[in-house]
Design a protein around this motif. Structure first.
Motif, PDB file in Angstrom:
ATOM      1  N   GLU A 114       0.821  -1.209   0.000  1.00  0.00           N
ATOM      2  CA  GLU A 114       0.000   0.000   0.000  1.00  0.00           C
ATOM      3  C   GLU A 114       0.854   1.258   0.000  1.00  0.00           C
ATOM      4  OE1 GLU A 114      -3.488   2.086   2.719  1.00  0.00           O
ATOM      5  OE2 GLU A 114      -2.973  -0.021   3.045  1.00  0.00           O
ATOM      6  N   GLN A 115       2.004   1.202   0.682  1.00  0.00           N
ATOM      7  CA  GLN A 115       2.913   2.355   0.720  1.00  0.00           C
ATOM      8  C   GLN A 115       3.465   2.656  -0.671  1.00  0.00           C
ATOM      9  OE1 GLN A 115       6.194   1.883   3.389  1.00  0.00           O
ATOM     10  NE2 GLN A 115       6.874   3.996   3.177  1.00  0.00           N
ATOM     11  N   GLY A 116       3.800   1.593  -1.424  1.00  0.00           N
ATOM     12  CA  GLY A 116       4.301   1.782  -2.790  1.00  0.00           C
ATOM     13  C   GLY A 116       3.244   2.375  -3.694  1.00  0.00           C
ATOM     14  N   ARG A 117       1.984   1.915  -3.546  1.00  0.00           N
ATOM     15  CA  ARG A 117       0.897   2.470  -4.360  1.00  0.00           C
ATOM     16  C   ARG A 117       0.678   3.942  -4.029  1.00  0.00           C
ATOM     17  NH1 ARG A 117      -1.687  -2.523  -3.238  1.00  0.00           N
ATOM     18  NH2 ARG A 117      -2.981  -1.538  -1.645  1.00  0.00           N
ATOM     19  N   HIS A 118       0.706   4.262  -2.730  1.00  0.00           N
ATOM     20  CA  HIS A 118       0.505   5.655  -2.305  1.00  0.00           C
ATOM     21  C   HIS A 118       1.608   6.564  -2.862  1.00  0.00           C
ATOM     22  CE1 HIS A 118      -0.584   9.063   0.173  1.00  0.00           C
ATOM     23  NE2 HIS A 118       0.669   9.131   0.599  1.00  0.00           N
ATOM     24  N   LYS A 119       2.851   6.085  -2.812  1.00  0.00           N
ATOM     25  CA  LYS A 119       3.971   6.887  -3.318  1.00  0.00           C
ATOM     26  C   LYS A 119       3.846   7.130  -4.818  1.00  0.00           C
ATOM     27  CE  LYS A 119       9.011   7.061  -3.385  1.00  0.00           C
ATOM     28  NZ  LYS A 119      10.268   6.361  -3.049  1.00  0.00           N
ATOM     29  N   ALA A 120       3.451   6.084  -5.562  1.00  0.00           N
ATOM     30  CA  ALA A 120       3.296   6.228  -7.018  1.00  0.00           C
ATOM     31  C   ALA A 120       2.155   7.175  -7.355  1.00  0.00           C
ATOM     32  CB  ALA A 120       3.059   4.854  -7.643  1.00  0.00           C
ATOM     33  N   PHE A 121       1.033   7.034  -6.648  1.00  0.00           N
ATOM     34  CA  PHE A 121      -0.099   7.930  -6.908  1.00  0.00           C
ATOM     35  C   PHE A 121       0.246   9.376  -6.557  1.00  0.00           C
ATOM     36  CE2 PHE A 121      -3.225   4.280  -6.713  1.00  0.00           C
ATOM     37  CZ  PHE A 121      -3.671   4.446  -8.015  1.00  0.00           C
ATOM     38  N   SER A 122       0.998   9.574  -5.482  1.00  0.00           N
ATOM     39  CA  SER A 122       1.325  10.941  -5.053  1.00  0.00           C
ATOM     40  C   SER A 122       2.215  11.659  -6.058  1.00  0.00           C
ATOM     41  CB  SER A 122       1.988  10.921  -3.686  1.00  0.00           C
ATOM     42  OG  SER A 122       3.273  10.341  -3.760  1.00  0.00           O
ATOM     43  N   THR A 123       2.967  10.913  -6.880  1.00  0.00           N
ATOM     44  CA  THR A 123       3.790  11.572  -7.905  1.00  0.00           C
ATOM     45  C   THR A 123       2.969  11.951  -9.130  1.00  0.00           C
ATOM     46  OG1 THR A 123       4.415   9.469  -8.935  1.00  0.00           O
ATOM     47  CG2 THR A 123       5.842  10.292  -7.194  1.00  0.00           C
ATOM     48  N   CYS A 124       1.833  11.280  -9.331  1.00  0.00           N
ATOM     49  CA  CYS A 124       1.046  11.501 -10.549  1.00  0.00           C
ATOM     50  C   CYS A 124      -0.121  12.462 -10.364  1.00  0.00           C
ATOM     51  CB  CYS A 124       0.486  10.164 -11.050  1.00  0.00           C
ATOM     52  SG  CYS A 124       1.735   8.964 -11.481  1.00  0.00           S
ATOM     53  N   LEU A 125      -0.791  12.380  -9.232  1.00  0.00           N
ATOM     54  CA  LEU A 125      -2.028  13.134  -9.056  1.00  0.00           C
ATOM     55  C   LEU A 125      -1.858  14.654  -9.153  1.00  0.00           C
ATOM     56  CD1 LEU A 125      -3.900  11.022  -6.365  1.00  0.00           C
ATOM     57  CD2 LEU A 125      -4.350  11.179  -8.804  1.00  0.00           C
ATOM     58  N   PRO A 126      -0.783  15.261  -8.625  1.00  0.00           N
ATOM     59  CA  PRO A 126      -0.656  16.721  -8.795  1.00  0.00           C
ATOM     60  C   PRO A 126      -0.601  17.141 -10.257  1.00  0.00           C
ATOM     61  CG  PRO A 126       0.838  15.948  -7.097  1.00  0.00           C
ATOM     62  CD  PRO A 126       0.271  14.734  -7.744  1.00  0.00           C
ATOM     63  N   HIS A 127       0.196  16.435 -11.063  1.00  0.00           N
ATOM     64  CA  HIS A 127       0.287  16.762 -12.488  1.00  0.00           C
ATOM     65  C   HIS A 127      -1.053  16.559 -13.175  1.00  0.00           C
ATOM     66  CE1 HIS A 127       1.163  15.499 -16.753  1.00  0.00           C
ATOM     67  NE2 HIS A 127       1.601  16.730 -16.722  1.00  0.00           N
ATOM     68  N   LEU A 128      -1.714  15.457 -12.870  1.00  0.00           N
ATOM     69  CA  LEU A 128      -3.011  15.165 -13.480  1.00  0.00           C
ATOM     70  C   LEU A 128      -4.053  16.211 -13.112  1.00  0.00           C
ATOM     71  CD1 LEU A 128      -4.352  13.044 -15.268  1.00  0.00           C
ATOM     72  CD2 LEU A 128      -4.991  11.798 -13.220  1.00  0.00           C
ATOM     73  N   THR A 129      -4.009  16.706 -11.883  1.00  0.00           N
ATOM     74  CA  THR A 129      -4.945  17.732 -11.441  1.00  0.00           C
ATOM     75  C   THR A 129      -4.748  19.040 -12.198  1.00  0.00           C
ATOM     76  OG1 THR A 129      -4.971  16.751  -9.224  1.00  0.00           O
ATOM     77  CG2 THR A 129      -5.753  19.017  -9.425  1.00  0.00           C
ATOM     78  N   VAL A 130      -3.486  19.466 -12.317  1.00  0.00           N
ATOM     79  CA  VAL A 130      -3.199  20.732 -13.014  1.00  0.00           C
ATOM     80  C   VAL A 130      -3.568  20.646 -14.490  1.00  0.00           C
ATOM     81  CG1 VAL A 130      -1.347  22.288 -13.717  1.00  0.00           C
ATOM     82  CG2 VAL A 130      -1.408  21.431 -11.399  1.00  0.00           C
ATOM     83  N   VAL A 131      -3.222  19.527 -15.133  1.00  0.00           N
ATOM     84  CA  VAL A 131      -3.525  19.365 -16.562  1.00  0.00           C
ATOM     85  C   VAL A 131      -5.032  19.312 -16.784  1.00  0.00           C
ATOM     86  CG1 VAL A 131      -3.335  17.762 -18.504  1.00  0.00           C
ATOM     87  CG2 VAL A 131      -1.331  18.295 -17.151  1.00  0.00           C
TER      88      VAL A 131
END
Length: 204
Positions: A114-131
């Protein structure tokens, strides 16, 4: 950025080979060239339009939909074609980003921890939100029917896609940098210390 995230998460062992200097130059050049072509087409067509609706633009800047409100009804068809080209360009970027993130999410959901999934999502979601904010608001502004009177919604949408994404980008990506976080916390501590010292001085 979406492709960079895709390679770093889905093909981490090939990252250095795929995202090399040449690939970065090509991606930056394609973004610059497509933006320059789109801007040049809009600028060129703006000078060919006949205006007969006054000289007051109901916007913070000379945005194309607001200029079309002032154009004569039979003289802006070429600009509509340029807008269609721009929308196709934006939609192609949107499709590419969506495909990249579908692959990213499929890969992330297969991560066992779960920690690995959270880390991967945290790198993507900010960019996805702005775009998403940029594409949705810009598409809304350019595809909605033009009205004769200005509305607060038009002004808000213009701020959302012209000011907010460029302002949020450095904040979002800088917050992930440990050195910047350390400098920011030091600055905040210094500010709090200075305020406390000043308030103590006033009490004395």
């Amino acid at each position: 950025m979406a492709y960079d995230r895709y390679v770093s998460i889905c093909q981490p062992l090939h990252y250095e080979m795929v995202i090399n200097r040449g690939a970065c130059v090509q991606m930056a050049a394609s973004a610059w060239i497509s933006s320059i072509i789109n801007s040049a087409l809009h600028t060129g067509n703006t000078f060919t339009i006949s205006f007969c609706g006054g000289n007051t633009v109901d916007q913070f800047f000379c945005e194309v939909p607001q200029l079309l409100k002032l154009a004569c009804s039979d003289s802006y068809l070429s600009e509509v074609e340029v807008i269609i080209f721009g929308v196709c360009l934006v939609l192609s970027c949107f499709v590419f980003i969506t495909m990249s993130y579908v692959q990213i999410f499929r890969t992330v959901l297969r991560i066992p921890s779960e920690q690995g999934r959270h880390k991967a999502f945290s790198t993507c979601l900010p960019h996805l939100t702005v775009v998403s904010l940029l594409l949705c608001t810009a598409t809304f502004a350019y595809l909605k029917p033009t009205s004769s009177s200005a509305s607060g919604l038009d002004l808000l949408v213009a701020v959302l896609y012209t000011v907010l994404p460029p302002m949020m980008n450095p904040i979002i990506y800088s917050m992930r940098n440990k050195e910047i976080n350390g400098a920011l916390s030091k600055w905040m501590s210094w500010r709090l210390f200075s305020k406390n010292k000043m308030s103590l001085g006033l009490l004395w």
